[in-house]
Design a protein around this motif. Sequence first.
Motif, short mmCIF file in Angstrom:
data_model
loop_
_atom_site.label_atom_id
_atom_site.label_comp_id
_atom_site.label_asym_id
_atom_site.label_seq_id
_atom_site.Cartn_x
_atom_site.Cartn_y
_atom_site.Cartn_z
N LYS A 1 0.85 -1.18 0.00
CA LYS A 1 0.00 0.00 0.00
C LYS A 1 0.89 1.24 0.00
O LYS A 1 1.66 1.48 0.94
N LEU A 2 0.84 2.02 -1.06
CA LEU A 2 1.73 3.16 -1.21
C LEU A 2 1.26 4.32 -0.33
O LEU A 2 0.05 4.54 -0.17
N PRO A 3 2.21 5.07 0.24
CA PRO A 3 1.82 6.29 0.97
C PRO A 3 1.14 7.29 0.03
O PRO A 3 1.29 7.23 -1.20
N ALA A 4 0.41 8.22 0.63
CA ALA A 4 -0.37 9.16 -0.18
C ALA A 4 0.49 9.95 -1.17
O ALA A 4 0.11 10.09 -2.35
N PRO A 5 1.67 10.49 -0.80
CA PRO A 5 2.45 11.25 -1.79
C PRO A 5 2.99 10.40 -2.94
O PRO A 5 3.40 10.95 -3.97
N LEU A 6 3.03 9.08 -2.80
CA LEU A 6 3.56 8.21 -3.84
C LEU A 6 2.48 7.38 -4.51
O LEU A 6 2.78 6.37 -5.16
N ALA A 7 1.23 7.79 -4.37
CA ALA A 7 0.13 7.02 -4.95
C ALA A 7 0.20 6.97 -6.47
O ALA A 7 -0.37 6.05 -7.08
N HIS A 8 0.86 7.93 -7.11
CA HIS A 8 0.95 7.93 -8.57
C HIS A 8 1.80 6.78 -9.11
O HIS A 8 1.78 6.50 -10.31
N LEU A 9 2.56 6.10 -8.25
CA LEU A 9 3.39 4.98 -8.69
C LEU A 9 2.64 3.65 -8.68
O LEU A 9 3.21 2.61 -9.02
N ALA A 10 1.37 3.65 -8.29
CA ALA A 10 0.60 2.42 -8.16
C ALA A 10 0.38 1.77 -9.53
O ALA A 10 0.17 2.45 -10.54
N ASN A 11 0.43 0.44 -9.56
CA ASN A 11 0.13 -0.33 -10.77
C ASN A 11 -1.05 -1.26 -10.57
O ASN A 11 -1.31 -2.16 -11.37
N ALA A 12 -1.77 -1.10 -9.44
CA ALA A 12 -2.97 -1.87 -9.15
C ALA A 12 -3.98 -0.95 -8.47
O ALA A 12 -3.70 0.22 -8.16
N GLY A 13 -5.18 -1.48 -8.27
CA GLY A 13 -6.23 -0.67 -7.69
C GLY A 13 -5.99 -0.35 -6.23
O GLY A 13 -5.18 -0.99 -5.54
N HIS A 14 -6.71 0.69 -5.75
CA HIS A 14 -6.67 1.12 -4.36
C HIS A 14 -5.27 1.57 -3.92
O HIS A 14 -4.88 1.39 -2.77
N GLY A 15 -4.53 2.16 -4.83
CA GLY A 15 -3.23 2.71 -4.49
C GLY A 15 -2.19 1.69 -4.08
O GLY A 15 -1.33 1.97 -3.24
N ARG A 16 -2.21 0.51 -4.68
CA ARG A 16 -1.27 -0.55 -4.32
C ARG A 16 -0.29 -0.76 -5.47
O ARG A 16 -0.60 -0.53 -6.65
N TYR A 17 0.90 -1.24 -5.09
CA TYR A 17 1.93 -1.61 -6.07
C TYR A 17 2.24 -3.09 -5.88
O TYR A 17 2.60 -3.53 -4.78
N VAL A 18 2.11 -3.86 -6.95
CA VAL A 18 2.33 -5.31 -6.93
C VAL A 18 3.70 -5.60 -7.53
O VAL A 18 3.98 -5.19 -8.67
N LEU A 19 4.54 -6.28 -6.78
CA LEU A 19 5.85 -6.67 -7.29
C LEU A 19 5.70 -7.77 -8.32
O LEU A 19 4.79 -8.61 -8.26
N ILE A 20 6.62 -7.80 -9.27
CA ILE A 20 6.53 -8.78 -10.35
C ILE A 20 6.92 -10.17 -9.88
O ILE A 20 6.54 -11.17 -10.49
N THR A 21 7.67 -10.26 -8.79
CA THR A 21 8.15 -11.56 -8.32
C THR A 21 7.16 -12.19 -7.33
O THR A 21 6.30 -11.49 -6.77
N THR A 22 7.30 -13.46 -7.15
CA THR A 22 6.56 -14.20 -6.12
C THR A 22 7.56 -14.82 -5.16
O THR A 22 8.71 -15.10 -5.51
N VAL A 23 7.11 -15.03 -3.94
CA VAL A 23 8.02 -15.51 -2.89
C VAL A 23 7.53 -16.84 -2.35
O VAL A 23 6.35 -17.20 -2.47
N GLN A 24 8.46 -17.57 -1.77
CA GLN A 24 8.18 -18.82 -1.06
C GLN A 24 9.03 -18.84 0.20
O GLN A 24 10.16 -18.33 0.21
N PHE A 25 8.50 -19.44 1.25
CA PHE A 25 9.20 -19.57 2.52
C PHE A 25 9.58 -21.03 2.72
O PHE A 25 8.72 -21.85 3.07
N PRO A 26 10.83 -21.39 2.46
CA PRO A 26 11.23 -22.79 2.64
C PRO A 26 11.10 -23.26 4.10
O PRO A 26 10.75 -24.41 4.35
N HIS A 27 11.41 -22.36 5.03
CA HIS A 27 11.37 -22.72 6.45
C HIS A 27 10.04 -22.27 7.05
O HIS A 27 9.65 -21.11 6.92
N ARG A 28 9.33 -23.18 7.67
CA ARG A 28 8.02 -22.94 8.28
C ARG A 28 7.01 -22.40 7.26
O ARG A 28 6.10 -21.62 7.61
N GLY A 29 7.16 -22.80 6.03
CA GLY A 29 6.22 -22.33 5.01
C GLY A 29 4.81 -22.81 5.23
O GLY A 29 3.85 -22.08 4.96
#
Length: 545
Positions: A233-261
């Motif tokens: 969730k982007l701060p209000a002054p950086l909302a213009h950088l959002a690439n998704a709805g509701h002022g959010r920025y979605v990273l192109i990568t996905t993550v996994q947690f090998p430990h305690r996943g």
Amino acid sequence: MADQRRPLRPIGPPFVALGPSGVAIRTRLKGLTADDDKVLRAVGAHLGSLASKDLKRRCADGLEYSTQTWAARKRELTEESSSRWAGSITKATHDQWALSRRAQLAHIQGLEAGIRTVAHRLSLPVGEKGTKRAPGGYRTKQEWFVKTRRLHLLEDRLERERADRDTGRVRVARGGKKLARNRHNLDAAQFTEDAWRQRWEAERWFLAADGESGKRFGNETIRVTPDGQVSIKLPAPLAHLANAGHGRYVLITTVQFPHRGDQWADRVAANRAVAYRIHLDVERGRWYLTASWTIPPVKTVPFTQACAGGLIGVDTNADHLAAWRLDAHGNPCGEPRRFFYDLSGNAQHRDAQVRHALTRLLHWAKRYSLSIAVEDLDFGSEKTREKHGRRKRFRKVISGMPVAKLKARLVSMAAELAITVVAVDPAYTSRWGAEHWQKPLASKNRKTSRHDAASVAIGRRALGHGIRRRTAPPPDDQSDRRGHRTVQAGHGDRGREETRPRIPGPRTRCVPPDAERTRATRTPKTVRDVRSDQMWVQDSLLLTD
């Protein structure tokens, strides 16, 4: 003789160490694009500046802090970020201020200990030797004079620190005091100005969000879906950088947690609170994501159950862990074990070394299904140079021993393997272990160190047995008529030490004591053949069932 001149300090009872109360796991954010890196840097720098301003205001409030001042600070932060970012920033500020207050109190206590030691040594004649318990006088008149000046310096520092504590003033450096001082010694720190600036700015960024139970995936600010998609969730002054709805920025990568996943996935699927932190490793150029959450306290087993079948005593040293397995009677079994580690590298190397040594120790304990007994060490008052004088090597050793971190990591790792950790008072374990157990446990094929003997002493204290194997005999009589002389076993226990002749043959209970002798006795039965230098023989170790 030292014990007769001065009474021993009280020894606290052993107790079962509590399990961990939280979990933290980390993974790497791989495959980030240039836009992702730019957005993360912009958000971290913006929120970091807000966190710095908020910490400055909190320090200025001092002891005048109230809910009204906190609400005013949060409203101002909300205008430049969001209500949830503002809540995370103010909470981190309060934690930092409280940590600084605790460090300030510890510094005051250290100054008081140093002043007491210097004043005591100055009161003694020059050249007077000290004891194991208290240092002696200074060696020369010049050293005595220099220490008088240092005493005044310490007293001035103590007065200043007490005044700051009374007014609620603390000194905090966001990014770390060590890194801030490196700016003035770039050559010694092996930094260029540009490299130092990058690390300094990265340490002062703020990209951390607390979780909320009942919200989607447990966190509305930094959201990680069960599939591994990360959005911010982007701060209000950086909302213009959002690439998704509701002022959010979605990273192109996905993550996994090998430990305690699996545990993380269960919490996210149930919308339970999970806190996230994103940080940059400037030296490697890698972004990391850390997830953390609280867990209910691990139920500890009763103390009697933890020590029912014996345990493993562990002595912590500067370069290894000395361990020995003990049965329920407090007798050493098998051979001692030593788990070495190297603490000469950087923080990551030291942490890996400690973790590897603890893993081998826990696997050995798991093999026998035994608890582990460790010392409840604290060198907080033992690191001052006034206490140990010129013993720089010894001060460096005790300062480099990560006793607090080692104990915390041992408890958390043992909880995963259902191994109980028993903490004991460290008083006199090394001295009594070397005095009463090092020589009896040595043989032609085994060289016992004082660290191995200390592990036996630690294990016996955890089991409730005495460490000193024998008390002093009566002053006017060398026989046993005054009573039992050992603290290793009670009067009603089978196999206890007692006055008895030496019976030849196998010393096991499978052979009756009146069995026919197979070899001659040590002392002839006739009086005239008895040697004048005969002596009563008693084995040093107790035989138990």
